[in-house]
Design a protein around this motif. Structure first.
Motif, PDB file in Angstrom:
ATOM      1  N   TYR A  64       0.820  -1.212   0.000  1.00  0.00           N
ATOM      2  CA  TYR A  64       0.000   0.000   0.000  1.00  0.00           C
ATOM      3  C   TYR A  64       0.859   1.270   0.000  1.00  0.00           C
ATOM      4  O   TYR A  64       0.563   2.206  -0.760  1.00  0.00           O
ATOM      5  CB  TYR A  64      -0.973  -0.016   1.185  1.00  0.00           C
ATOM      6  CG  TYR A  64      -2.117  -0.984   0.992  1.00  0.00           C
ATOM      7  CD1 TYR A  64      -3.124  -0.710   0.076  1.00  0.00           C
ATOM      8  CD2 TYR A  64      -2.189  -2.166   1.722  1.00  0.00           C
ATOM      9  CE1 TYR A  64      -4.172  -1.600  -0.114  1.00  0.00           C
ATOM     10  CE2 TYR A  64      -3.229  -3.063   1.529  1.00  0.00           C
ATOM     11  CZ  TYR A  64      -4.224  -2.782   0.619  1.00  0.00           C
ATOM     12  OH  TYR A  64      -5.260  -3.670   0.417  1.00  0.00           O
ATOM     13  N   PRO A  65       1.919   1.348   0.802  1.00  0.00           N
ATOM     14  CA  PRO A  65       2.771   2.548   0.736  1.00  0.00           C
ATOM     15  C   PRO A  65       3.384   2.769  -0.645  1.00  0.00           C
ATOM     16  O   PRO A  65       3.498   3.910  -1.108  1.00  0.00           O
ATOM     17  CB  PRO A  65       3.855   2.268   1.788  1.00  0.00           C
ATOM     18  CG  PRO A  65       3.177   1.384   2.783  1.00  0.00           C
ATOM     19  CD  PRO A  65       2.309   0.488   1.952  1.00  0.00           C
ATOM     20  N   GLU A  66       3.781   1.695  -1.335  1.00  0.00           N
ATOM     21  CA  GLU A  66       4.344   1.834  -2.678  1.00  0.00           C
ATOM     22  C   GLU A  66       3.308   2.329  -3.671  1.00  0.00           C
ATOM     23  O   GLU A  66       3.611   3.129  -4.567  1.00  0.00           O
ATOM     24  CB  GLU A  66       4.932   0.500  -3.138  1.00  0.00           C
ATOM     25  CG  GLU A  66       6.205   0.115  -2.415  1.00  0.00           C
ATOM     26  CD  GLU A  66       6.659  -1.290  -2.761  1.00  0.00           C
ATOM     27  OE1 GLU A  66       7.877  -1.520  -2.782  1.00  0.00           O
ATOM     28  OE2 GLU A  66       5.781  -2.155  -3.000  1.00  0.00           O
ATOM     29  N   ILE A  67       2.082   1.862  -3.540  1.00  0.00           N
ATOM     30  CA  ILE A  67       0.994   2.317  -4.414  1.00  0.00           C
ATOM     31  C   ILE A  67       0.760   3.811  -4.227  1.00  0.00           C
ATOM     32  O   ILE A  67       0.631   4.572  -5.192  1.00  0.00           O
ATOM     33  CB  ILE A  67      -0.297   1.521  -4.123  1.00  0.00           C
ATOM     34  CG1 ILE A  67      -0.145   0.075  -4.605  1.00  0.00           C
ATOM     35  CG2 ILE A  67      -1.507   2.178  -4.783  1.00  0.00           C
ATOM     36  CD1 ILE A  67      -1.265  -0.846  -4.180  1.00  0.00           C
ATOM     37  N   MET A  68       0.729   4.248  -2.977  1.00  0.00           N
ATOM     38  CA  MET A  68       0.514   5.665  -2.699  1.00  0.00           C
ATOM     39  C   MET A  68       1.684   6.510  -3.193  1.00  0.00           C
ATOM     40  O   MET A  68       1.487   7.597  -3.752  1.00  0.00           O
ATOM     41  CB  MET A  68       0.297   5.877  -1.194  1.00  0.00           C
ATOM     42  CG  MET A  68      -0.983   5.258  -0.667  1.00  0.00           C
ATOM     43  SD  MET A  68      -1.324   5.683   1.070  1.00  0.00           S
ATOM     44  CE  MET A  68       0.042   4.893   1.886  1.00  0.00           C
ATOM     45  N   SER A  69       2.901   6.020  -2.998  1.00  0.00           N
ATOM     46  CA  SER A  69       4.092   6.772  -3.415  1.00  0.00           C
ATOM     47  C   SER A  69       4.097   7.025  -4.917  1.00  0.00           C
ATOM     48  O   SER A  69       4.536   8.084  -5.380  1.00  0.00           O
ATOM     49  CB  SER A  69       5.361   6.017  -3.021  1.00  0.00           C
ATOM     50  OG  SER A  69       5.513   5.994  -1.615  1.00  0.00           O
ATOM     51  N   SER A  70       3.617   6.055  -5.695  1.00  0.00           N
ATOM     52  CA  SER A  70       3.587   6.229  -7.148  1.00  0.00           C
ATOM     53  C   SER A  70       2.659   7.378  -7.536  1.00  0.00           C
ATOM     54  O   SER A  70       2.953   8.145  -8.457  1.00  0.00           O
ATOM     55  CB  SER A  70       3.139   4.940  -7.833  1.00  0.00           C
ATOM     56  OG  SER A  70       1.751   4.711  -7.639  1.00  0.00           O
ATOM     57  N   PHE A  71       1.535   7.504  -6.835  1.00  0.00           N
ATOM     58  CA  PHE A  71       0.579   8.582  -7.102  1.00  0.00           C
ATOM     59  C   PHE A  71       1.191   9.939  -6.760  1.00  0.00           C
ATOM     60  O   PHE A  71       1.142  10.888  -7.545  1.00  0.00           O
ATOM     61  CB  PHE A  71      -0.689   8.341  -6.276  1.00  0.00           C
ATOM     62  CG  PHE A  71      -1.796   9.311  -6.537  1.00  0.00           C
ATOM     63  CD1 PHE A  71      -2.702   9.110  -7.564  1.00  0.00           C
ATOM     64  CD2 PHE A  71      -1.963  10.432  -5.731  1.00  0.00           C
ATOM     65  CE1 PHE A  71      -3.737  10.000  -7.798  1.00  0.00           C
ATOM     66  CE2 PHE A  71      -2.984  11.332  -5.953  1.00  0.00           C
ATOM     67  CZ  PHE A  71      -3.881  11.111  -6.990  1.00  0.00           C
ATOM     68  N   ILE A  72       1.789  10.008  -5.580  1.00  0.00           N
ATOM     69  CA  ILE A  72       2.409  11.263  -5.132  1.00  0.00           C
ATOM     70  C   ILE A  72       3.570  11.656  -6.048  1.00  0.00           C
ATOM     71  O   ILE A  72       3.711  12.828  -6.438  1.00  0.00           O
ATOM     72  CB  ILE A  72       2.909  11.136  -3.675  1.00  0.00           C
ATOM     73  CG1 ILE A  72       1.739  10.823  -2.718  1.00  0.00           C
ATOM     74  CG2 ILE A  72       3.621  12.413  -3.250  1.00  0.00           C
ATOM     75  CD1 ILE A  72       0.673  11.873  -2.642  1.00  0.00           C
ATOM     76  N   SER A  73       4.388  10.685  -6.427  1.00  0.00           N
ATOM     77  CA  SER A  73       5.538  10.971  -7.291  1.00  0.00           C
ATOM     78  C   SER A  73       5.093  11.471  -8.654  1.00  0.00           C
ATOM     79  O   SER A  73       5.712  12.379  -9.230  1.00  0.00           O
ATOM     80  CB  SER A  73       6.392   9.716  -7.456  1.00  0.00           C
ATOM     81  OG  SER A  73       6.974   9.338  -6.238  1.00  0.00           O
ATOM     82  N   SER A  74       4.014  10.897  -9.179  1.00  0.00           N
ATOM     83  CA  SER A  74       3.505  11.336 -10.481  1.00  0.00           C
ATOM     84  C   SER A  74       3.041  12.783 -10.421  1.00  0.00           C
ATOM     85  O   SER A  74       3.292  13.570 -11.336  1.00  0.00           O
ATOM     86  CB  SER A  74       2.354  10.433 -10.931  1.00  0.00           C
ATOM     87  OG  SER A  74       2.804   9.127 -11.172  1.00  0.00           O
ATOM     88  N   PHE A  75       2.359  13.123  -9.323  1.00  0.00           N
ATOM     89  CA  PHE A  75       1.942  14.516  -9.153  1.00  0.00           C
ATOM     90  C   PHE A  75       3.145  15.444  -9.077  1.00  0.00           C
ATOM     91  O   PHE A  75       3.178  16.498  -9.727  1.00  0.00           O
ATOM     92  CB  PHE A  75       1.100  14.676  -7.884  1.00  0.00           C
ATOM     93  CG  PHE A  75       0.936  16.113  -7.468  1.00  0.00           C
ATOM     94  CD1 PHE A  75       0.039  16.942  -8.111  1.00  0.00           C
ATOM     95  CD2 PHE A  75       1.730  16.644  -6.448  1.00  0.00           C
ATOM     96  CE1 PHE A  75      -0.087  18.281  -7.748  1.00  0.00           C
ATOM     97  CE2 PHE A  75       1.610  17.974  -6.078  1.00  0.00           C
ATOM     98  CZ  PHE A  75       0.699  18.790  -6.737  1.00  0.00           C
ATOM     99  N   GLU A  76       4.131  15.075  -8.297  1.00  0.00           N
ATOM    100  CA  GLU A  76       5.298  15.945  -8.102  1.00  0.00           C
ATOM    101  C   GLU A  76       6.085  16.124  -9.401  1.00  0.00           C
ATOM    102  O   GLU A  76       6.622  17.208  -9.665  1.00  0.00           O
ATOM    103  CB  GLU A  76       6.166  15.388  -6.981  1.00  0.00           C
ATOM    104  CG  GLU A  76       5.474  15.501  -5.619  1.00  0.00           C
ATOM    105  CD  GLU A  76       6.265  14.881  -4.478  1.00  0.00           C
ATOM    106  OE1 GLU A  76       7.271  14.183  -4.767  1.00  0.00           O
ATOM    107  OE2 GLU A  76       5.891  15.088  -3.311  1.00  0.00           O
TER     108      GLU A  76
END
Length: 249
Positions: free
Chosen positions: A86-98
């Motif tokens: 779950y943390p990796e899934i969330m990180s991908s979303f945040i990284s894409s935004f950044e």
């Protein structure tokens, strides 16, 4: 005789273990962007019921929920065979935004993604989990909806419509009658005569179903049979009416 008794006792243990109620523990996951932001910041938030202990059924449910979270939130290419957390899934979303924020600092507004899953029903035969989701990553509006995850309580298999229904045509006929009654559509009028938008003006079952003690709930997500953004459409088929046509209750 002793061997027969031993085998019978083992079968009893297997039956008892597969029919006991699974224990779930709700876990909250949240991640926000580290970039400066004012009133609104890009974030991901998920509430997930995790099946506890080691069992085939629990493992199947936990894997399916993780897959749903990936489908809704994950951005990026996934290596074949790689398992995500779950943390990796969330990180991908945040990284894409950044990454987008870095490219277009004046144009990007905050993103958000949420998943709220809960155990909605459990019997000796079936487990039903409801997953409400929302994802906004730019554009006029995001996408949202509700998924119903159905599992065989004994072997943990994820159930499709074909597994759930003994006679889909019979259920469809019952459903249209109940739908017309619920939404005041005369029998002699087209199904779309009061503003619905069934394809080819022909009633059809939804993609989403929920099971409960009350019966079979037909759940049409937004835009499924309406062209405008309105509340989802629901129609309940009472268990005493539809029960004989279901493989699971």
């Amino acid at each position: 005789m002793k061997r027969k008794f031993y085998l019978g006792f083992l079968m009893f243990l297997v039956f008892a273990c597969t029919n006991e109620s699974l224990t779930f523990k709700y876990h909250s996951f949240e991640q926000k962007t580290t970039l400066p932001c004012l009133d609104q910041c890009t974030y991901v938030r998920m509430v997930i019921p995790i099946a506890m202990g080691k069992s085939v059924v629990g493992d199947s449910i936990n894997k399916k929920l993780l897959d749903v979270a990936k489908d809704v939130v994950y951005y990026g290419d996934l290596e074949q065979g790689k398992k995500l957390s779950y943390p990796e899934i969330m990180s991908s979303f945040i990284s894409s935004f950044e990454d987008m924020q870095e490219r277009y600092p004046e144009e990007i507004i905050p993103w958000e993604a949420t998943i709220d899953a809960k155990l909605s029903y459990q019997s000796d035969e079936l487990i039903n989990i409801e997953v409400a989701y929302y994802n906004y990553s730019g554009g006029v509006h995001g996408f949202s909806g509700i998924k119903s995850l159905l599992f065989d309580k004994v072997n943990g298999r994820s159930l499709a419509k074909a597994d759930l229904f003994k006679d889909e045509k019979a259920i469809e006929k019952l459903a249209e009658t109940q739908f017309r009654k619920t939404y005041n559509i005369p029998e002699n009028e087209p199904i779309n005569s009061t503003g619905f938008f069934f394809e080819e003006d022909t009633f059809c079952l939804p993609k989403t179903f929920f099971i409960s003690d009350k019966g079979l709930l037909l759940y049409y997500n937004t835009y499924e049979i309406k062209t405008t953004k309105e509340d989802p459409i629901e129609c309940l088929l009472p268990m005493d009416v539809v029960g004989t046509y279901l493989n699971y209750k």
